[in-house]
Design a protein around this motif. Sequence first.
Motif, PDB file in Angstrom:
ATOM      1  N   ILE A  74       0.841  -1.208   0.000  1.00 27.84           N
ATOM      2  CA  ILE A  74       0.000   0.000   0.000  1.00 27.84           C
ATOM      3  C   ILE A  74       0.878   1.262   0.000  1.00 27.84           C
ATOM      4  CG2 ILE A  74      -1.932   1.202   1.124  1.00 27.84           C
ATOM      5  CD1 ILE A  74      -2.671  -1.482   2.465  1.00 27.84           C
ATOM      6  N   ILE A  75       0.562   2.160  -0.938  1.00 29.91           N
ATOM      7  CA  ILE A  75       1.326   3.415  -1.062  1.00 29.91           C
ATOM      8  C   ILE A  75       0.344   4.589  -0.993  1.00 29.91           C
ATOM      9  CG2 ILE A  75       2.927   4.736  -2.540  1.00 29.91           C
ATOM     10  CD1 ILE A  75       3.306   2.016  -4.090  1.00 29.91           C
ATOM     11  N   GLY A  76       0.672   5.588  -0.191  1.00 33.54           N
ATOM     12  CA  GLY A  76      -0.154   6.798  -0.109  1.00 33.54           C
ATOM     13  C   GLY A  76       0.641   8.021  -0.552  1.00 33.54           C
ATOM     14  N   VAL A  77      -0.006   9.181  -0.442  1.00 32.27           N
ATOM     15  CA  VAL A  77       0.663  10.443  -0.764  1.00 32.27           C
ATOM     16  C   VAL A  77       0.314  11.445   0.333  1.00 32.27           C
ATOM     17  CG1 VAL A  77       0.940  12.324  -2.458  1.00 32.27           C
ATOM     18  CG2 VAL A  77       0.336  10.033  -3.255  1.00 32.27           C
ATOM     19  N   ASP A  78       1.240  12.244   0.748  1.00 33.19           N
ATOM     20  CA  ASP A  78       1.126  13.372   1.697  1.00 33.19           C
ATOM     21  C   ASP A  78       2.231  13.329   2.751  1.00 33.19           C
ATOM     22  OD1 ASP A  78      -1.035  14.555   0.503  1.00 33.19           O
ATOM     23  OD2 ASP A  78      -2.514  14.019   2.021  1.00 33.19           O
ATOM     24  N   GLY A  79       2.396  12.161   3.409  1.00 35.02           N
ATOM     25  CA  GLY A  79       3.392  12.102   4.481  1.00 35.02           C
ATOM     26  C   GLY A  79       2.856  12.629   5.798  1.00 35.02           C
ATOM     27  N   ILE A  80       1.562  12.378   6.089  1.00 34.30           N
ATOM     28  CA  ILE A  80       1.006  12.817   7.388  1.00 34.30           C
ATOM     29  C   ILE A  80       1.542  11.882   8.496  1.00 34.30           C
ATOM     30  CG2 ILE A  80      -1.054  13.871   6.386  1.00 34.30           C
ATOM     31  CD1 ILE A  80      -2.693  11.444   7.322  1.00 34.30           C
ATOM     32  N   LYS A  81       1.500  12.398   9.720  1.00 33.04           N
ATOM     33  CA  LYS A  81       2.037  11.673  10.875  1.00 33.04           C
ATOM     34  C   LYS A  81       1.486  10.236  10.977  1.00 33.04           C
ATOM     35  CE  LYS A  81       3.280  13.287  15.386  1.00 33.04           C
ATOM     36  NZ  LYS A  81       3.153  14.453  16.240  1.00 33.04           N
ATOM     37  N   LYS A  82       0.151  10.110  10.809  1.00 29.41           N
ATOM     38  CA  LYS A  82      -0.473   8.783  10.937  1.00 29.41           C
ATOM     39  C   LYS A  82       0.059   7.817   9.889  1.00 29.41           C
ATOM     40  CE  LYS A  82      -4.863   9.765  13.112  1.00 29.41           C
ATOM     41  NZ  LYS A  82      -6.218  10.226  12.845  1.00 29.41           N
ATOM     42  N   ALA A  83       0.411   8.332   8.721  1.00 30.39           N
ATOM     43  CA  ALA A  83       0.950   7.469   7.666  1.00 30.39           C
ATOM     44  C   ALA A  83       2.365   7.019   8.050  1.00 30.39           C
ATOM     45  CB  ALA A  83       0.965   8.209   6.333  1.00 30.39           C
ATOM     46  N   LEU A  84       3.143   7.942   8.601  1.00 29.19           N
ATOM     47  CA  LEU A  84       4.502   7.567   9.026  1.00 29.19           C
ATOM     48  C   LEU A  84       4.431   6.519  10.137  1.00 29.19           C
ATOM     49  CD1 LEU A  84       6.341  11.039   9.018  1.00 29.19           C
ATOM     50  CD2 LEU A  84       6.303   9.317   7.231  1.00 29.19           C
ATOM     51  N   GLU A  85       3.465   6.683  11.043  1.00 29.53           N
ATOM     52  CA  GLU A  85       3.302   5.690  12.123  1.00 29.53           C
ATOM     53  C   GLU A  85       2.919   4.328  11.541  1.00 29.53           C
ATOM     54  OE1 GLU A  85       1.917   8.884  15.579  1.00 29.53           O
ATOM     55  OE2 GLU A  85       0.386   7.755  14.487  1.00 29.53           O
ATOM     56  N   ALA A  86       2.048   4.352  10.527  1.00 33.57           N
ATOM     57  CA  ALA A  86       1.630   3.086   9.898  1.00 33.57           C
ATOM     58  C   ALA A  86       2.809   2.420   9.183  1.00 33.57           C
ATOM     59  CB  ALA A  86       0.492   3.349   8.911  1.00 33.57           C
ATOM     60  N   ILE A  87       3.708   3.220   8.625  1.00 33.39           N
ATOM     61  CA  ILE A  87       4.901   2.644   7.971  1.00 33.39           C
ATOM     62  C   ILE A  87       5.776   1.975   9.031  1.00 33.39           C
ATOM     63  CG2 ILE A  87       7.062   3.205   6.764  1.00 33.39           C
ATOM     64  CD1 ILE A  87       5.507   5.366   5.218  1.00 33.39           C
ATOM     65  N   VAL A  88       5.961   2.690  10.153  1.00 29.16           N
ATOM     66  CA  VAL A  88       6.798   2.136  11.228  1.00 29.16           C
ATOM     67  C   VAL A  88       6.190   0.827  11.756  1.00 29.16           C
ATOM     68  CG1 VAL A  88       7.679   2.571  13.572  1.00 29.16           C
ATOM     69  CG2 VAL A  88       7.769   4.383  11.845  1.00 29.16           C
ATOM     70  N   SER A  89       4.859   0.784  11.855  1.00 33.23           N
ATOM     71  CA  SER A  89       4.230  -0.451  12.351  1.00 33.23           C
ATOM     72  C   SER A  89       4.129  -1.529  11.270  1.00 33.23           C
ATOM     73  CB  SER A  89       2.842  -0.140  12.933  1.00 33.23           C
ATOM     74  OG  SER A  89       1.941   0.084  11.864  1.00 33.23           O
ATOM     75  N   GLY A  90       4.451  -1.197  10.035  1.00 25.73           N
ATOM     76  CA  GLY A  90       4.525  -2.200   8.958  1.00 25.73           C
ATOM     77  C   GLY A  90       3.261  -2.353   8.132  1.00 25.73           C
ATOM     78  N   SER A  91       2.196  -1.552   8.415  1.00 22.94           N
ATOM     79  CA  SER A  91       0.949  -1.762   7.664  1.00 22.94           C
ATOM     80  C   SER A  91       0.861  -0.924   6.385  1.00 22.94           C
ATOM     81  CB  SER A  91      -0.261  -1.508   8.562  1.00 22.94           C
ATOM     82  OG  SER A  91      -0.197  -0.215   9.094  1.00 22.94           O
TER      83      SER A  91
END
Length: 322
Positions: free
Chosen positions: A252-269
Amino acid sequence: MNTKNMSSVFFVFMFVCVSSVFPQDDSSKKILLGFVQVSSEGTWRMANTQSVKDSAAKEGVELIFREGQNNYTNQSKEMSDLIASGVDVLAFSPSQVEGWDGVLQEAKDVGIPVIVLDRAIDVKDSSLYVTHIGSDMIDEGRRAAKWLVSYLEKQGKLKEEMHILVLEGVKGSTPAEHRDRGFREVLATYPNLKIVHSEPADFIMSKGQEITERVLKSQKIDIIFAHNDEMALGAVDAVKSAGKVPGKDVIIIGVDGIKKALEAIVSGSLNATIECSPLLGPQLMKAVKDLSAGKTVEKNVVTEEKDFDISNAQTELPKRVY
Ligand code: AHR
């Protein structure tokens, strides 16, 4: 002319002479900026509005803030209204790519410079606005596809047939049109990476979730590209509900770089997000002040942005304010 009238004429004459020798000092007069925001929903948009408001206050620019509820007619009306009220500078973040020629001509006719903020526009005559400050959204789409290609290559899967779901932003808006164009442009070289379903989810998380849930019931999906992080996070939840592991079973790839997205990357989802910065207030105020001082401004001021994935999301997190 009687004596009374003659003395009035004399005083008016004297006033004009003295005013032209000693012009009134209006350096304390604040610049009046009218800004028409596209809408109020979403983390990105709220951060963008806050950035504009904070920067105006910091730079002593008087701001008249209006909002168009994601509707072209509303936005055009607000712009016409601000033009009629005589703002010094007009800025707006457009709801759609096209259709602005008429209202921009109104501004030009009365000499009000217009700044296009965040989303670029298509107009027949580019002299209708003085500058665009924001992201290159075609390139954001390309960057998303390039990130995907390099990820698949590292996984040894670049030659495999992959099915892609695209969650589009609002139809006709610059981020939806341009990100789609850039993404498809890069994918054209990889016919095995197939877009099997593409549908507007209007930049809204719940719609991203609903569409993904529905599509996953009828099709095999390996990759989801969402035109913003909110929809990507909705897709993460939908993949979980379908009993699959987001970030592993489905990329899954998104656009913007909001905090919640960075957290989701760190958690692996979530696998990646392509940054699109909403913090445009300082650049906007600089352009407003330069224009008011009679300086020329660059026609296109492109924001510098990064891509985030598991290699750098954690380092970025403490710095994210939105
Ligand atoms: O114009 C910026 C885009 O608009 C952002 O990607 C999105 O989140 C917003 O709706």
